[in-house]
Design a protein around this motif. Structure first.
Motif, PDB file in Angstrom:
ATOM      1  N   GLY A 138       0.792  -1.224   0.000  1.00 22.48           N
ATOM      2  CA  GLY A 138       0.000   0.000   0.000  1.00 22.48           C
ATOM      3  C   GLY A 138       0.822   1.270   0.000  1.00 22.48           C
ATOM      4  N   ASP A 139       2.158   1.157   0.152  1.00 21.89           N
ATOM      5  CA  ASP A 139       3.012   2.348   0.124  1.00 21.89           C
ATOM      6  C   ASP A 139       3.046   2.934  -1.281  1.00 21.89           C
ATOM      7  OD1 ASP A 139       3.612   2.313   2.774  1.00 21.89           O
ATOM      8  OD2 ASP A 139       5.658   1.578   2.566  1.00 21.89           O
ATOM      9  N   LYS A 140       3.476   4.190  -1.344  1.00 21.11           N
ATOM     10  CA  LYS A 140       3.539   4.894  -2.626  1.00 21.11           C
ATOM     11  C   LYS A 140       4.956   5.406  -2.871  1.00 21.11           C
ATOM     12  CE  LYS A 140      -1.312   6.352  -2.506  1.00 21.11           C
ATOM     13  NZ  LYS A 140      -2.249   7.486  -2.576  1.00 21.11           N
ATOM     14  N   VAL A 141       5.417   5.226  -4.117  1.00 19.73           N
ATOM     15  CA  VAL A 141       6.747   5.681  -4.536  1.00 19.73           C
ATOM     16  C   VAL A 141       6.569   6.853  -5.496  1.00 19.73           C
ATOM     17  CG1 VAL A 141       8.910   5.066  -5.671  1.00 19.73           C
ATOM     18  CG2 VAL A 141       7.696   3.357  -4.303  1.00 19.73           C
ATOM     19  N   GLY A 142       7.127   8.011  -5.143  1.00 24.24           N
ATOM     20  CA  GLY A 142       6.989   9.194  -5.977  1.00 24.24           C
ATOM     21  C   GLY A 142       8.152   9.385  -6.931  1.00 24.24           C
ATOM     22  N   VAL A 143       7.844   9.737  -8.176  1.00 22.49           N
ATOM     23  CA  VAL A 143       8.865  10.047  -9.170  1.00 22.49           C
ATOM     24  C   VAL A 143       8.406  11.253  -9.989  1.00 22.49           C
ATOM     25  CG1 VAL A 143       9.666   7.651  -9.357  1.00 22.49           C
ATOM     26  CG2 VAL A 143       7.928   8.494 -10.943  1.00 22.49           C
ATOM     27  N   ASP A 144       9.375  11.976 -10.527  1.00 26.69           N
ATOM     28  CA  ASP A 144       9.100  13.069 -11.452  1.00 26.69           C
ATOM     29  C   ASP A 144       8.937  12.466 -12.848  1.00 26.69           C
ATOM     30  OD1 ASP A 144       9.248  15.180 -13.272  1.00 26.69           O
ATOM     31  OD2 ASP A 144      10.729  16.292 -12.130  1.00 26.69           O
ATOM     32  N   GLU A 195       2.397   1.416  -5.129  1.00 30.49           N
ATOM     33  CA  GLU A 195       1.983   2.253  -6.253  1.00 30.49           C
ATOM     34  C   GLU A 195       3.094   3.212  -6.672  1.00 30.49           C
ATOM     35  OE1 GLU A 195      -1.461   5.596  -7.363  1.00 30.49           O
ATOM     36  OE2 GLU A 195      -1.474   4.580  -5.402  1.00 30.49           O
ATOM     37  N   LEU A 196       3.292   3.345  -7.982  1.00 29.48           N
ATOM     38  CA  LEU A 196       4.202   4.350  -8.533  1.00 29.48           C
ATOM     39  C   LEU A 196       3.392   5.604  -8.829  1.00 29.48           C
ATOM     40  CD1 LEU A 196       7.179   4.793  -9.469  1.00 29.48           C
ATOM     41  CD2 LEU A 196       6.405   4.211 -11.778  1.00 29.48           C
ATOM     42  N   VAL A 197       3.771   6.715  -8.188  1.00 31.06           N
ATOM     43  CA  VAL A 197       3.019   7.959  -8.299  1.00 31.06           C
ATOM     44  C   VAL A 197       3.832   8.984  -9.088  1.00 31.06           C
ATOM     45  CG1 VAL A 197       1.971   9.863  -7.014  1.00 31.06           C
ATOM     46  CG2 VAL A 197       1.867   7.527  -6.098  1.00 31.06           C
ATOM     47  N   PHE A 198       3.212   9.552 -10.121  1.00 28.19           N
ATOM     48  CA  PHE A 198       3.875  10.589 -10.904  1.00 28.19           C
ATOM     49  C   PHE A 198       3.553  11.943 -10.277  1.00 28.19           C
ATOM     50  CE2 PHE A 198       3.116   7.277 -14.295  1.00 28.19           C
ATOM     51  CZ  PHE A 198       4.426   6.822 -14.259  1.00 28.19           C
ATOM     52  N   LEU A 199       4.581  12.594  -9.757  1.00 24.48           N
ATOM     53  CA  LEU A 199       4.413  13.840  -9.013  1.00 24.48           C
ATOM     54  C   LEU A 199       4.275  15.032  -9.957  1.00 24.48           C
ATOM     55  CD1 LEU A 199       7.191  13.162  -6.353  1.00 24.48           C
ATOM     56  CD2 LEU A 199       4.723  12.848  -6.061  1.00 24.48           C
ATOM     57  N   SER A 200       3.428  15.951  -9.595  1.00 25.46           N
ATOM     58  CA  SER A 200       3.262  17.159 -10.411  1.00 25.46           C
ATOM     59  C   SER A 200       4.377  18.162 -10.149  1.00 25.46           C
ATOM     60  CB  SER A 200       1.906  17.807 -10.124  1.00 25.46           C
ATOM     61  OG  SER A 200       1.772  18.113  -8.739  1.00 25.46           O
ATOM     62  N   ASP A 201       5.008  18.081  -8.970  1.00 19.21           N
ATOM     63  CA  ASP A 201       6.133  18.958  -8.630  1.00 19.21           C
ATOM     64  C   ASP A 201       7.327  18.109  -8.207  1.00 19.21           C
ATOM     65  OD1 ASP A 201       4.788  21.524  -8.916  1.00 19.21           O
ATOM     66  OD2 ASP A 201       3.651  20.952  -7.128  1.00 19.21           O
ATOM     67  N   ASN A 202       8.514  18.522  -8.635  1.00 21.65           N
ATOM     68  CA  ASN A 202       9.726  17.821  -8.218  1.00 21.65           C
ATOM     69  C   ASN A 202      10.049  18.209  -6.774  1.00 21.65           C
ATOM     70  OD1 ASN A 202      12.769  17.457  -7.855  1.00 21.65           O
ATOM     71  ND2 ASN A 202      12.417  16.442  -9.814  1.00 21.65           N
TER      72      ASN A 202
END
Length: 575
Positions: free
Chosen positions: A93-99, A121-128
């Motif tokens: 259930g954790d989330k991994v953020g990437v630009d 989940e791989l999350v696409f971030l709107s801000d770096n």
């Protein structure tokens, strides 16, 4: 991270164009970690901070990382890769953020396939997230004008390249090709810039259409009248850099279909080209291979560049030997500065093609060592000296390494050097049929080392660009599998080595070009030597070399005398 609601963030070396050495403006991983090597990826969780890098940089990373960071030695037995580590150490259930602008399509798909089975989940971030902390001291993007790479060095007109590429677009049933890689764009448009350290590239995107027209997306204030005339005459329009993805989405909305290279195009570009249910074509493009096979004009220009560098090295090594003979002990930094002074006097010299590796004694064992004033070591008669240096000339890009010892090397140093030299000779002397890959001949370079339980942890050869990147694909010579066959016109390095931590390092690197061989019916290929810099005979143990290897060494030095001596005078000529 808390605001973004992610449990881990991945910080790659990448910029939006996947340069090996990103423009300083995009050096986020270096800013966060303090590690200056060209390859590495950081992972930060709420509890840990880790850096993955490969064997070339283990010693360097050990020196540069603070105690807050854990070094993960990538590609070593039993050590998990980044994807596996995320899967095994994060909770369900954790989330991994990437630009999404910094991850290629293929790379993001590999991460997803590894972590999704654990419901991560791989999350696409709107801000770096790094940008939120890098609020002062961040280098700006270059505003220098672009310059034309003349036809006398390029060999192919822009419109001819666009026409050839557009044929492939039509064959793939696409309407547009988005080019993200900066060296591809510079090569296609016969333009050069100054945005990337030691590499004449400029931040931009290029869209090529099926009718052989194109649009360049860049800082428009950098387009001179001369450059504008070249682009207009080649059916290339210019738009603002920030308009790239909106333009992509607009074209798709009007019925267009984009072709994207999944290895060098970002997830953000993929999302922009996937509007209204459209599915972009994900496939390798022909551009990298076209660029790798040098034209006759490019090859002639590169030969000229290597002759100039041969003059540079003769002057440099002459100066170094005479300086040490006087009892002086210049530091590695001082030696690097002297090398730069010498080569800056050469006609057509633009700058270095990478930061010079000037490594005395045990520092030579750090494969990508960089001397700094605070910790530089002296170069003396008592230790070996490894120098890996390259130039950007108008004609071409150079990359040369020599290991020398102006005192009395030990018998062990001589044995190791000679085994490396034998591997270097084996590659240079190779004759092979079409279709042969660099992977197939890599063992030639290592065999003499392997026979004595020795090896080196880097590739044997990389492609070299024509006044572009000092490291160029898609071909290479390496123990890692690469399906791209060596072909006529390709230019590669030949650089086996041996590194003994705490003692010394050895590398012999010359640049070679693939050409047709006269052996057999003429269908075979071989290498042509482009580099003309002496190999230190004091480090050679001829008793373990074959007569053919001894002849190679004598013939090589005779060729250097023939090519370089007429361009020298005074002490360097006598030397």
């Amino acid at each position: 991270m808390a605001e973004a609601k992610v449990d881990a963030v991945v910080i790659p070396t990448n910029d939006p164009h996947f340069c090996e050495m990103p423009p300083e403006h995009f050096a986020r991983r270096e800013f966060v970690t303090g590690f200056t090597g060209s390859a590495g990826t950081a992972v930060v969780t709420t509890e840990e901070a880790l850096l993955w890098t490969d064997a070339r940089y283990f010693l360097q990373a050990d020196k540069e990382l603070s105690d807050q960071w854990k070094l993960v030695k990538d590609r070593t037995p039993g050590v998990p890769g980044i994807h596996e580590w995320l899967r095994d150490n994060l909770r369900e259930g954790d989330k991994v953020g990437v630009d999404p602008t910094l991850f290629a399509i293929a790379a993001s798909e590999r991460i997803k396939s590894c972590i999704q089975p654990k419901n991560i989940e791989l999350v696409f971030l709107s801000d770096n997230l790094v940008d939120k902390t890098w609020t002062s001291g961040r280098p700006p993007l270059s505003a220098d004008p672009l310059r034309i790479h003349p036809m006398k060095y390029a060999g192919l007109k822009v419109e001819d390249k666009l026409s050839k590429i557009s044929e492939s677009i039509v064959a793939k049933q696409a309407t547009d090709l988005l080019v993200s890689k900066l060296d591809d764009i510079a090569w296609i448009l016969n333009l050069r810039g100054s945005d990337v350290p030691n590499t004449p590239l400029f931040v931009s995107y290029l869209i090529i259409r099926d009718d052989a027209t194109a649009t360049l997306f860049c800082d428009q204030t950098r387009i001179t009248a001369e450059v504008s005339e070249l682009l207009t005459s080649s059916n290339v329009s210019v738009s603002a850099y920030e308009d790239t993805f909106p333009h992509v989405s607009s074209r798709v909305s009007q019925g267009g279909r984009f072709w994207l290279d999944p290895g060098s195009t970002s997830v953000a570009a993929f999302e922009a080209s996937s509007v209204d249910g459209s599915a972009p074509l994900k496939a390798e493009t022909p551009i990298e291979l076209m660029k790798a096979k040098k034209t006759e004009v490019e090859m002639a220009a590169m030969k000229s560049a290597y002759l100039k560098d041969g003059v540079n090295w003769a002057k440099f090594l002459c100066w170094l030997e005479k300086t040490l003979a006087k009892g002086e002990k210049p530091t590695e930094v001082e030696v690097s500065q002297q090398l730069e002074t010498i080569r800056s006097e050469l006609e057509g010299y633009i700058g270095p093609s990478f930061e010079t590796i000037a490594a005395a004694g045990e520092n030579g064992a750090v494969i990508h060592y960089r001397p700094v004033p605070e910790s530089t070591s002296p170069v003396t008669l008592d230790n070996s000296f490894l120098c890996d240096a390259g130039c950007q000339f108008q004609e071409g890009t150079t990359d040369i390494t020599r290991t020398v010892h102006f005192g009395e090397p030990t018998s062990w140093q001589k044995e190791c050097f000679t085994r490396v030299l034998q591997g270097h000779i084996a590659i240079d002397s190779s004759i092979f049929p079409p279709g042969t890959t660099g992977h197939a001949i890599d063992a030639f370079a290592r065999r003499h080392l392997w026979n004595h339980g020795l090896d080196y942890k880097h590739g044997t050869g990389h492609g070299v660009g024509a006044s572009l990147c000092v490291h160029e694909g898609p071909m290479g010579i390496s123990s890692r599998t690469n399906p791209v066959a060596l072909d006529k016109g390709m230019v590669l390095s030949n650089e086996p080595g041996y590194y003994e931590a705490g003692a010394f390092g050895i590398r012999i690197e010359s640049v070679i070009a693939v050409r047709e061989s006269k052996v057999g019916d003429g269908s075979f290929l071989e290498f042509e030597q482009l580099t003309f810099v002496p190999i230190d005979k004091k480090l050679v143990d001829v008793s373990v070399m074959s007569p053919a290897e001894c002849d190679w060494l004598d013939d090589y030095h005779a060729l250097i005398d023939e090519k370089v001596s007429p361009l020298l005078n005074g002490e360097p000529l006598e030397w």
